[in-house]
Design an enzyme around this catalytic site. Structure first.
Site, mmCIF file in Angstrom:
data_model
loop_
_atom_site.group_PDB
_atom_site.id
_atom_site.type_symbol
_atom_site.label_atom_id
_atom_site.label_comp_id
_atom_site.label_asym_id
_atom_site.label_seq_id
_atom_site.Cartn_x
_atom_site.Cartn_y
_atom_site.Cartn_z
ATOM 1 N N ARG A 64 44.827 20.788 88.804
ATOM 2 C CA ARG A 64 45.351 20.506 87.460
ATOM 3 C C ARG A 64 45.540 21.782 86.656
ATOM 4 N NH1 ARG A 64 41.943 20.483 82.996
ATOM 5 N NH2 ARG A 64 42.788 19.507 81.111
ATOM 6 N N ARG A 84 46.883 24.406 87.389
ATOM 7 C CA ARG A 84 48.238 24.955 87.546
ATOM 8 C C ARG A 84 49.162 24.486 86.423
ATOM 9 N NH1 ARG A 84 49.353 27.008 92.755
ATOM 10 N NH2 ARG A 84 47.858 26.437 94.398
ATOM 11 N N HIS A 136 35.309 22.796 75.798
ATOM 12 C CA HIS A 136 35.714 22.706 77.202
ATOM 13 C C HIS A 136 34.599 23.143 78.133
ATOM 14 C CE1 HIS A 136 36.649 27.040 76.570
ATOM 15 N NE2 HIS A 136 36.441 27.143 77.858
ATOM 16 N N TYR A 157 41.286 38.093 81.795
ATOM 17 C CA TYR A 157 42.373 37.640 80.919
ATOM 18 C C TYR A 157 42.976 38.775 80.103
ATOM 19 C CZ TYR A 157 39.437 36.958 76.588
ATOM 20 O OH TYR A 157 38.638 37.116 75.481
#
Length: 468
Positions: free
Chosen positions: A51, A53, A142, A209
């Site tokens: 997911r 992706r 999250h 990141y």
């Protein structure tokens, strides 16, 4: 940047993989060759992990920076790889004094792989802006959902995993969150600082990141995480860094802040974010978007495609949300009117500004503004620790032969380093182009009423005021 790091990855690899015959080889455009052995593939080859992706790392920033289309999938693989490199480097340099076991390595790498497995769509907009609006100040995170999702994946796919490893993985994912739990391991606490560092903010999540986002957006990045990974050292159960790496560590935090300013909170990116939040809010009653956030079995089916679902629906109940998304597609965005930086001495007791505050400041009797005509964005940019300097939480050492660790004050290194560590910017948008002038004037009136003067840098351009 890419070539030199790829070469270093090749030399590192002998440390981090026992046998390539049973590993899957993935070529990453940032770190080069990444290898996944069968244990980690059990998690990667699930619909829940795949997911990722369909979650763009930078939400809709690609509408401003077209190259920013990378996903949380490759970011998660990058963090997995760097987590392994970090723990293997420590083991290689200090194996005789620190007993890093095979399960320790597996735990840290799995935490890196799964740290974002239950991230919401549209980057952090989902949990920080959409959910608090529709669920009255929701504190959903999250990280907590990722912990639930890991249990769900293990159960749904019958993955055999040691209970202690599973528990420690979940603790490592929560290590930098507001809900960090008591750590099970009383020793080797430094392992908790590799993926999500709640101690000082230096972790491989940021390493990945910062480089990945900079490259995708076509921006330079002069922060060298490779050097920190090569020279770091565990002292007294925490990771310490060489004193002469002080400025490089400062670049880590400064580069992150620069990405926030130029990419993540770019004025047009925020305009698009505001429109997405409005569209999701309008569609929530019909689609029940927020109803899935507590159940992994439902949540893994939610991704960025929710916008396409709204856009292509024929339901009358979704018309307002659909019209907003069509405005985005046609570049009819909320219009940025102006901004000001909150004065340093006002930040501590700053009260969020609302559309009502702007509407109540209007004087022009010719146009009557309504709250729904105005959007306000409060942007906070810091070095990861609010108004505090994160470098004050970092321990350094001078030579490898010494066991002394110490802190370093900025002024002992350079007088060019910033004395203040946080910016707070207030931006105001008009949802209708014909109201830019009225909103801009009301915003100026608000500043004068609040601060006794205009604190914005310049006036709103006349050509923008004349938009219809």
């Amino acid at each position: 940047m890419g070539t030199s790091w790829n070469e270093e990855v090749t030399s590192f690899y002998s440390l981090s993989c026992q046998d390539r015959r049973f590993s899957k080889h993935i070529h990453d455009n940032v770190h080069g060759n990444i290898y996944l052995d069968p244990f980690f593939l059990q998690f990667v080859d699930t619909e829940q992990f795949q997911r990722l992706r369909d979650l763009k790392q930078l939400s809709l920033s690609h509408m401003v920076y077209p190259g920013a289309v990378h996903s949380r999938f490759e970011h998660s693989l990058g963090v997995y790889w760097l987590a392994g490199e970090a723990v293997h480097t420590i083991k290689a340099h200090q194996g005789s004094e620190i007993n890093i076991e095979r399960n320790d390595i597996k735990t840290v790498k799995l935490a890196g792989l799964l740290h974002d497995v239950a991230h919401g769509p549209f980057s952090h907009l989902f949990e920080r802006e959409f959910l608090p609006r529709v669920l009255n100040g929701s504190k959903w995170s999250h990280e907590e959902m990722s912990v639930k999702m890991i249990d769900y994946i293990v159960d749904a796919h019958h993955i055999e995993i040691d209970a202690a490893i599973l528990k420690n993985v979940k603790e490592m994912i929560l290590a930098n969150s507001a809900n960090a739990s008591q750590k099970t391991m009383s020793k080797k606490l430094f392992l908790y600082d590799i993926v999500a560092n709640g101690r000082n903010g230096i972790d491989v999540d940021k390493f990945d990141y910062i480089v990945r986002d900079s490259r995708a957006c076509g921006l330079g990045c002069n922060f060298q995480f490779q050097r920190l990974m090569e020279t770091m050292r565990v002292m007294g159960d925490e990771i310490c860094y060489k004193a002469n790496d002080y400025l490089n560590i400062h670049k880590l935090f400064a580069t992150r802040a620069d990405l926030h300013r130029t990419v993540y909170t770019h004025a047009k990116v925020k305009a698009i974010d505001l429109m997405v939040v409005d569209a999701l809010t309008l569609a929530n009653g019909e689609l029940g978007i927020s109803e899935s956030i507590q159940e992994p079995a439902k949540f893994w089916k939610l991704d960025d495609s929710i916008l396409r679902q709204i856009e292509t629906s024929d339901k009358q109940e979704l018309k307002e949300a659909r019209d907003l998304i069509l405005r985005m597609r046609r570049r009819d965005l909320y219009q940025f009117c102006n901004e000001f930086s909150v004065p340093k001495d006002k930040q501590e007791h700053f009260k969020d500004i609302t559309p009502q505050d702007i509407v109540c400041s209007q004087r022009n009797v010719g146009t009557t503004l309504k709250e729904e005509d105005v959007a306000v964005s409060i942007v906070k940019i810091d070095l990861t620790r609010g108004r505090s300097n994160p470098l004050e939480s970092i321990k350094f050492f001078q030579e490898y032969e010494s066991d002394r660790k110490f802190q370093i004050q900025d002024e002992l290194i350079s007088h060019l380093l910033p004395a203040f560590c946080q910016d707070m910017v207030v931006r105001v948008y008009s949802k209708k182009p014909e109201l830019v002038e009225a909103v801009s004037e009301a915003f100026v009136n608000y500043q004068i009423k609040t601060y006794g003067r205009k604190v914005q840098v310049h006036d709103t351009p006349e050509k923008k005021k004349r938009l219809k």
